[in-house]
Design a protein around this motif. Structure first.
Motif, PDB file in Angstrom:
ATOM      1  N   ARG A   6      66.391  70.554  89.492  1.00 58.24           N
ATOM      2  CA  ARG A   6      67.625  71.649  89.672  1.00 58.24           C
ATOM      3  C   ARG A   6      68.137  71.941  88.453  1.00 58.24           C
ATOM      4  O   ARG A   6      67.997  71.496  87.411  1.00 58.24           O
ATOM      5  CB  ARG A   6      68.791  70.892  90.542  1.00 58.24           C
ATOM      6  N   ARG A   7      68.989  73.208  88.399  1.00 58.35           N
ATOM      7  CA  ARG A   7      69.566  73.730  87.319  1.00 58.35           C
ATOM      8  C   ARG A   7      70.650  72.746  86.810  1.00 58.35           C
ATOM      9  O   ARG A   7      71.510  72.437  87.818  1.00 58.35           O
ATOM     10  CB  ARG A   7      70.090  75.141  87.595  1.00 58.35           C
ATOM     11  N   ALA A   8      70.875  72.576  85.746  1.00 63.66           N
ATOM     12  CA  ALA A   8      71.801  71.677  85.151  1.00 63.66           C
ATOM     13  C   ALA A   8      73.291  72.303  85.433  1.00 63.66           C
ATOM     14  O   ALA A   8      73.470  73.482  85.432  1.00 63.66           O
ATOM     15  CB  ALA A   8      71.764  71.373  83.484  1.00 63.66           C
ATOM     16  N   VAL A   9      74.183  71.238  85.551  1.00 69.65           N
ATOM     17  CA  VAL A   9      75.737  71.630  85.531  1.00 69.65           C
ATOM     18  C   VAL A   9      76.257  70.909  84.557  1.00 69.65           C
ATOM     19  O   VAL A   9      75.822  69.966  84.048  1.00 69.65           O
ATOM     20  CB  VAL A   9      76.231  71.203  87.057  1.00 69.65           C
ATOM     21  N   LYS A  10      77.494  71.449  84.224  1.00 70.75           N
ATOM     22  CA  LYS A  10      78.298  71.079  83.150  1.00 70.75           C
ATOM     23  C   LYS A  10      78.349  69.382  83.128  1.00 70.75           C
ATOM     24  O   LYS A  10      78.392  68.820  81.974  1.00 70.75           O
ATOM     25  CB  LYS A  10      79.594  71.750  82.894  1.00 70.75           C
ATOM     26  N   THR A  11      78.743  68.700  84.206  1.00 72.66           N
ATOM     27  CA  THR A  11      78.951  67.406  83.993  1.00 72.66           C
ATOM     28  C   THR A  11      77.658  66.698  83.678  1.00 72.66           C
ATOM     29  O   THR A  11      77.553  65.436  83.438  1.00 72.66           O
ATOM     30  CB  THR A  11      79.356  66.745  85.570  1.00 72.66           C
ATOM     31  N   ASP A  12      76.312  67.278  83.740  1.00 71.67           N
ATOM     32  CA  ASP A  12      75.222  66.662  83.419  1.00 71.67           C
ATOM     33  C   ASP A  12      74.916  66.647  81.778  1.00 71.67           C
ATOM     34  O   ASP A  12      74.049  66.031  81.519  1.00 71.67           O
ATOM     35  CB  ASP A  12      73.958  67.472  83.997  1.00 71.67           C
ATOM     36  N   VAL A  13      75.921  67.506  81.068  1.00 73.75           N
ATOM     37  CA  VAL A  13      75.804  67.481  79.664  1.00 73.75           C
ATOM     38  C   VAL A  13      75.711  66.004  78.962  1.00 73.75           C
ATOM     39  O   VAL A  13      74.964  65.896  78.099  1.00 73.75           O
ATOM     40  CB  VAL A  13      76.652  68.365  79.265  1.00 73.75           C
ATOM     41  N   PRO A  14      76.675  65.024  79.242  1.00 74.38           N
ATOM     42  CA  PRO A  14      76.640  63.855  78.507  1.00 74.38           C
ATOM     43  C   PRO A  14      75.233  62.902  78.800  1.00 74.38           C
ATOM     44  O   PRO A  14      74.564  62.431  77.905  1.00 74.38           O
ATOM     45  CB  PRO A  14      77.813  62.812  79.164  1.00 74.38           C
ATOM     46  N   ALA A  15      74.551  63.138  80.004  1.00 75.28           N
ATOM     47  CA  ALA A  15      73.533  62.648  80.279  1.00 75.28           C
ATOM     48  C   ALA A  15      72.163  63.111  79.515  1.00 75.28           C
ATOM     49  O   ALA A  15      71.289  62.517  79.098  1.00 75.28           O
ATOM     50  CB  ALA A  15      73.255  62.545  81.712  1.00 75.28           C
ATOM     51  N   ILE A  16      72.413  64.528  79.576  1.00 70.77           N
ATOM     52  CA  ILE A  16      71.176  65.475  78.535  1.00 70.77           C
ATOM     53  C   ILE A  16      71.398  64.778  77.408  1.00 70.77           C
ATOM     54  O   ILE A  16      70.151  64.613  76.555  1.00 70.77           O
ATOM     55  CB  ILE A  16      71.356  66.748  79.008  1.00 70.77           C
ATOM     56  N   VAL A  17      72.511  64.798  76.833  1.00 72.10           N
ATOM     57  CA  VAL A  17      72.515  64.418  75.205  1.00 72.10           C
ATOM     58  C   VAL A  17      72.101  63.131  75.092  1.00 72.10           C
ATOM     59  O   VAL A  17      71.603  62.652  73.844  1.00 72.10           O
ATOM     60  CB  VAL A  17      74.268  64.663  74.735  1.00 72.10           C
ATOM     61  N   ALA A  18      72.309  62.196  75.977  1.00 70.09           N
ATOM     62  CA  ALA A  18      72.058  60.588  75.833  1.00 70.09           C
ATOM     63  C   ALA A  18      70.509  60.586  75.532  1.00 70.09           C
ATOM     64  O   ALA A  18      70.141  60.017  74.850  1.00 70.09           O
ATOM     65  CB  ALA A  18      72.636  59.992  76.817  1.00 70.09           C
ATOM     66  N   MET A  19      69.668  61.590  76.432  1.00 69.34           N
ATOM     67  CA  MET A  19      68.522  61.475  76.411  1.00 69.34           C
ATOM     68  C   MET A  19      67.826  62.084  75.144  1.00 69.34           C
ATOM     69  O   MET A  19      66.836  61.822  74.421  1.00 69.34           O
ATOM     70  CB  MET A  19      68.101  62.235  77.681  1.00 69.34           C
ATOM     71  N   LEU A  20      68.618  63.230  74.662  1.00 69.48           N
ATOM     72  CA  LEU A  20      68.195  63.803  73.547  1.00 69.48           C
ATOM     73  C   LEU A  20      68.188  62.762  72.117  1.00 69.48           C
ATOM     74  O   LEU A  20      67.444  62.964  71.315  1.00 69.48           O
ATOM     75  CB  LEU A  20      69.088  65.062  73.024  1.00 69.48           C
ATOM     76  N   ALA A  21      69.186  62.007  72.218  1.00 63.18           N
ATOM     77  CA  ALA A  21      69.666  61.201  71.189  1.00 63.18           C
ATOM     78  C   ALA A  21      68.779  59.938  71.382  1.00 63.18           C
ATOM     79  O   ALA A  21      68.700  58.976  70.369  1.00 63.18           O
ATOM     80  CB  ALA A  21      71.134  60.818  71.195  1.00 63.18           C
ATOM     81  N   ASP A  22      68.130  59.575  72.477  1.00 62.34           N
ATOM     82  CA  ASP A  22      67.380  58.349  72.620  1.00 62.34           C
ATOM     83  C   ASP A  22      65.961  58.382  72.001  1.00 62.34           C
ATOM     84  O   ASP A  22      64.969  58.215  72.873  1.00 62.34           O
ATOM     85  CB  ASP A  22      67.214  58.134  74.207  1.00 62.34           C
ATOM     86  N   ASP A  23      65.819  58.585  70.809  1.00 57.61           N
ATOM     87  CA  ASP A  23      64.415  58.415  70.273  1.00 57.61           C
ATOM     88  C   ASP A  23      64.820  58.573  68.551  1.00 57.61           C
ATOM     89  O   ASP A  23      65.841  58.957  68.199  1.00 57.61           O
ATOM     90  CB  ASP A  23      63.347  59.638  70.487  1.00 57.61           C
ATOM     91  N   PRO A  24      63.918  57.933  67.623  1.00 52.12           N
ATOM     92  CA  PRO A  24      64.144  57.824  66.111  1.00 52.12           C
ATOM     93  C   PRO A  24      64.672  59.440  65.725  1.00 52.12           C
ATOM     94  O   PRO A  24      65.429  59.424  64.843  1.00 52.12           O
ATOM     95  CB  PRO A  24      62.867  57.469  65.657  1.00 52.12           C
ATOM     96  N   LEU A  25      63.915  60.329  66.052  1.00 52.83           N
ATOM     97  CA  LEU A  25      64.247  61.848  65.487  1.00 52.83           C
ATOM     98  C   LEU A  25      65.767  62.361  66.311  1.00 52.83           C
ATOM     99  O   LEU A  25      66.709  62.590  65.477  1.00 52.83           O
ATOM    100  CB  LEU A  25      63.323  62.819  65.923  1.00 52.83           C
ATOM    101  N   GLY A  26      66.005  61.981  67.595  1.00 52.68           N
ATOM    102  CA  GLY A  26      67.118  62.542  68.165  1.00 52.68           C
ATOM    103  C   GLY A  26      68.411  61.633  67.671  1.00 52.68           C
ATOM    104  O   GLY A  26      69.351  62.325  67.543  1.00 52.68           O
ATOM    105  N   ALA A  27      68.285  60.477  67.417  1.00 50.08           N
ATOM    106  CA  ALA A  27      69.184  59.690  66.832  1.00 50.08           C
ATOM    107  C   ALA A  27      69.768  60.195  65.438  1.00 50.08           C
ATOM    108  O   ALA A  27      70.872  59.930  65.175  1.00 50.08           O
ATOM    109  CB  ALA A  27      68.678  58.119  66.680  1.00 50.08           C
ATOM    110  N   THR A  28      69.029  61.037  64.669  1.00 45.98           N
ATOM    111  CA  THR A  28      69.630  61.227  63.622  1.00 45.98           C
ATOM    112  C   THR A  28      70.064  62.881  63.616  1.00 45.98           C
ATOM    113  O   THR A  28      70.911  63.383  62.632  1.00 45.98           O
ATOM    114  CB  THR A  28      68.683  61.383  62.232  1.00 45.98           C
ATOM    115  N   ARG A  29      69.814  63.486  64.587  1.00 44.31           N
ATOM    116  CA  ARG A  29      70.366  64.795  64.928  1.00 44.31           C
ATOM    117  C   ARG A  29      71.330  65.071  65.892  1.00 44.31           C
ATOM    118  O   ARG A  29      72.078  66.092  65.972  1.00 44.31           O
ATOM    119  CB  ARG A  29      69.108  65.594  65.625  1.00 44.31           C
TER     120      ARG A  29
END
Length: 150
Positions: A6-29
């Motif tokens: 589904r299309r993301a809604v604003k309340t999904d943003v923290p979960a999306i950011v957590a996934m973006l940060a959940d790897d060695p590259l994302g953890a630095t960005r």
């Protein structure tokens, strides 16, 4: 358990950011301590008809995401290209085919919108991701360059 895209809604943003940060590259960005820039970016993405921020929702929890951008250009006879970005699957939902389903959904949506080409980039260090994309039919035909401005 059923997974819906589904299309993301604003309340999904923290979960999306957590996934973006959940790897060695994302953890630095990524900087999840200050969510204001992410919420501003979400508002811009959500308001742009040429952008789709998608989440994979499993029983009310966000377990995957990708961003799909539609690029109109003069090259290739005025063809529309789709750019896939920020493909992530939550660590506890990996290895079950969800990533493949996300990419297949993006390809189908790109076809539906009349795109002639689907493209993506992947950091050189993400060797497993390269194999994954190649299994889905993508080929490494170009060398990409980036210039950091900030």
């Amino acid at each position: 358990m059923t997974v819906n895209f589904r299309r993301a809604v604003k309340t999904d943003v923290p979960a999306i950011v957590a996934m973006l940060a959940d790897d060695p590259l994302g953890a630095t960005r990524e900087n999840a301590a200050d969510m204001s820039a992410y919420f501003d970016a979400f508002d811009s993405i959500d308001a742009d008809p040429g952008e789709l921020l998608i989440v994979a929702d499993r029983d009310g929890e966000v377990v995957g995401t990708l961003q799909l951008t539609f690029l109109h250009g003069l090259s290739r006879g005025g063809a529309i290209r789709a750019q896939i970005e920020a493909v992530r699957v939550r660590s506890d939902a990996r290895s079950g085919g969800l990533g493949k389903r996300l990419i297949e959904w993006a390809i189908d949506e790109s076809r539906r919108r009349g795109c002639h080409l689907v493209q993506l980039t992947s950091d050189r260090t993400r060797v497993d991701a390269h194999r994954f994309y190649e299994k889905l039919g993508f080929s490494g035909t170009h060398l990409g360059y980036k210039l950091t401005l900030v």
